[in-house]
Design an enzyme around this catalytic site. Structure first.
Site, PDB file in Angstrom:
ATOM      1  N   ARG A   1      43.869 -42.116  18.933  1.00  0.00           N
ATOM      2  CA  ARG A   1      45.082 -42.505  18.190  1.00  0.00           C
ATOM      3  C   ARG A   1      45.685 -41.338  17.404  1.00  0.00           C
ATOM      4  O   ARG A   1      46.891 -41.285  17.186  1.00  0.00           O
ATOM      5  CB  ARG A   1      44.771 -43.649  17.230  1.00  0.00           C
ATOM      6  CG  ARG A   1      44.348 -44.934  17.927  1.00  0.00           C
ATOM      7  CD  ARG A   1      45.461 -45.518  18.755  1.00  0.00           C
ATOM      8  NE  ARG A   1      45.053 -46.759  19.423  1.00  0.00           N
ATOM      9  CZ  ARG A   1      45.828 -47.421  20.271  1.00  0.00           C
ATOM     10  NH1 ARG A   1      47.025 -46.966  20.584  1.00  0.00           N
ATOM     11  NH2 ARG A   1      45.394 -48.520  20.841  1.00  0.00           N
TER      12      ARG A   1
ATOM     13  N   GLU B   1      58.633 -46.481  20.300  1.00  0.00           N
ATOM     14  CA  GLU B   1      57.358 -45.817  20.011  1.00  0.00           C
ATOM     15  C   GLU B   1      57.666 -44.579  19.164  1.00  0.00           C
ATOM     16  O   GLU B   1      58.727 -43.975  19.319  1.00  0.00           O
ATOM     17  CB  GLU B   1      56.694 -45.409  21.335  1.00  0.00           C
ATOM     18  CG  GLU B   1      55.321 -44.798  21.185  1.00  0.00           C
ATOM     19  CD  GLU B   1      54.607 -44.627  22.531  1.00  0.00           C
ATOM     20  OE1 GLU B   1      54.302 -45.654  23.178  1.00  0.00           O
ATOM     21  OE2 GLU B   1      54.382 -43.473  22.924  1.00  0.00           O
TER      22      GLU B   1
HETATM   23  C1  3EB Z   1      49.554 -48.044  23.153  1.00  0.00           C
HETATM   24  O1  3EB Z   1      49.337 -48.030  21.948  1.00  0.00           O
HETATM   25  C2  3EB Z   1      50.913 -47.544  23.592  1.00  0.00           C
HETATM   26  O2  3EB Z   1      48.650 -43.267  27.899  1.00  0.00           O
HETATM   27  O3  3EB Z   1      48.689 -41.387  26.795  1.00  0.00           O
HETATM   28  C3  3EB Z   1      50.592 -44.581  23.502  1.00  0.00           C
HETATM   29  C4  3EB Z   1      50.213 -43.245  23.436  1.00  0.00           C
HETATM   30  C5  3EB Z   1      50.435 -45.284  24.685  1.00  0.00           C
HETATM   31  C6  3EB Z   1      49.669 -42.595  24.551  1.00  0.00           C
HETATM   32  C7  3EB Z   1      48.914 -42.607  26.883  1.00  0.00           C
HETATM   33  C8  3EB Z   1      49.895 -44.617  25.805  1.00  0.00           C
HETATM   34  C9  3EB Z   1      49.514 -43.297  25.733  1.00  0.00           C
HETATM   35  O4  3EB Z   1      48.748 -48.445  23.992  1.00  0.00           O
HETATM   36  C10 3EB Z   1      50.848 -46.723  24.808  1.00  0.00           C
END
Ligand code: 3EB
Length: 331
Positions: free
Chosen positions: A220, A323
């Site tokens: 994250r 996002e």
């Molecule tokens: C999520 O929270 C949203 O596949 O690298 C956010 C950040 C998301 C990176 C990735 C996917 C990716 O699941 C999706």
């Protein structure tokens, strides 16, 4: 008995990032510049440090350059299809190609990650901090055939046995151009960063089967313990637990996204407020018309207008309308 003296470890110098309203070639004149990210459909110049992400600003204005600087001189070059730049304890690597040459997003991502990780290991900067991924038509295809899921499968395969505990923070966004350009770039370091997970969310690498055959490979956020410290925040959206919250409601998604960002910043033990000193955010919007509500929500969170770049792009789950990634937050 001889007493072993602790080996002094050199503290890594901070990495800096900011938006600079100038042409890429002017930004590239700095010898401390590790990378210059442009946004739009112009072609990049010859300098390996320049990447152009095929996304437009929501209002059609010319985007500033995102400029990454280090302390020290930067060397750069190309290693086959991978561009690299190295300096101050950091390594920038980039792979940009037409995915059709590989037969689709899965094989292209597999190849890109293999090549990028080879480069990271060869340059002796083994700690991947942050990765960005941009691909065309990210939500095209049903179920496990969805292009984002194929990309994610290829990325996981290309990363091989890379441990979950060392995954970088990441972003994966869909661009709206007709071509199938895949843009992947990353920053690695000589010193390890500290992955940060969001207590409100299931770690993405533990997502259940319903989101695809392999869970997405990212942390994250990544805290970098320089002086001052920094936080590299992944694409953050309206996800609670592992579910998409507030389907169809952009305003509520914006509020949930900001709560997730705030939680990450606090969990990392850094800034008090999201819009603190050094915040440099990118907001990605599926619908340009949602920009005003997101601008208002960011202003409310203390983010100054110049600290957030608003881009028109698709989010990797079709129900997600927006996002935000926080390239950098300094305490
Ligand atoms: C999520 O929270 C949203 O596949 O690298 C956010 C950040 C998301 C990176 C990735 C996917 C990716 O699941 C999706």
């Amino acid at each position: 008995m001889a007493v072993l003296q602790p080996v002094p470890t050199l503290a890594p110098a901070p990495l800096r990032v900011g938006y600079e309203a100038m042409p890429a070639r002017r930004a590239l004149a700095g010898s401390d510049v590790l990378a210059v990210i442009g946004f739009g459909t112009h072609t990049a110049g010859d300098d390996p440090r320049e990447v152009v992400v095929p996304l437009h600003t929501v209002d059609g204005s010319v985007a500033p350059c995102e400029v990454w600087r280090v302390h020290g001189e930067v060397r750069h070059g190309r290693d086959g299809d991978v561009a690299w730049a190295e300096g101050g304890g950091y390594l920038f690597v980039a792979f940009c190609a037409d995915e059709s040459a590989y037969g689709g997003p899965e094989a292209a991502a597999d190849h890109a990650y293999r090549r990028l990780l080879d480069c990271v290991r060869r340059h002796d900067h083994p700690h991947l901090l942050r990765a960005w991924n941009y691909l065309a038509a990210i939500n095209e295809g049903e179920g496990d055939a969805e292009r984002y899921r194929r990309f994610s499968i290829g990325r996981a395969r290309g990363m091989g046995d890379w441990p979950a505990a060392r995954l970088p923070a990441a972003t994966a966004i869909g661009h709206l151009e007709g071509h199938r350009g895949l843009v992947v770039y990353a920053i690695a370091a000589q010193h390890a960063g500290h992955p940060v997970e969001n207590p409100r969310q299931v770690s993405a690498y533990h997502y259940p089967r319903q989101y695809g055959p392999v869970p997405p490979s990212f942390a994250r956020a990544m805290r970098v313990d320089t002086q001052p410290p920094a936080l590299l925040i992944s694409g953050t959206a309206s996800v609670v637990g592992h579910a998409t919250a507030h389907v169809g409601d952009a305003e509520a998604q914006a509020a949930e996204t900001l709560l997730n960002l705030d939680t990450l910043v606090r969990t990392a033990g850094l800034a008090e407020r999201l819009g603190g000193r050094g915040a440099c955010l990118k907001a990605y919007l599926r619908h340009r018309g949602d920009a005003p509500l997101l601008r208002a929500a960011l202003a409310e969170a203390g983010v100054a207008p110049g600290q957030a770049l608003f881009l028109h792009g698709d989010i990797c789950r079709s129900e997600l309308l927006l996002e935000i990634d926080g390239s950098f937050v300094v305490a």
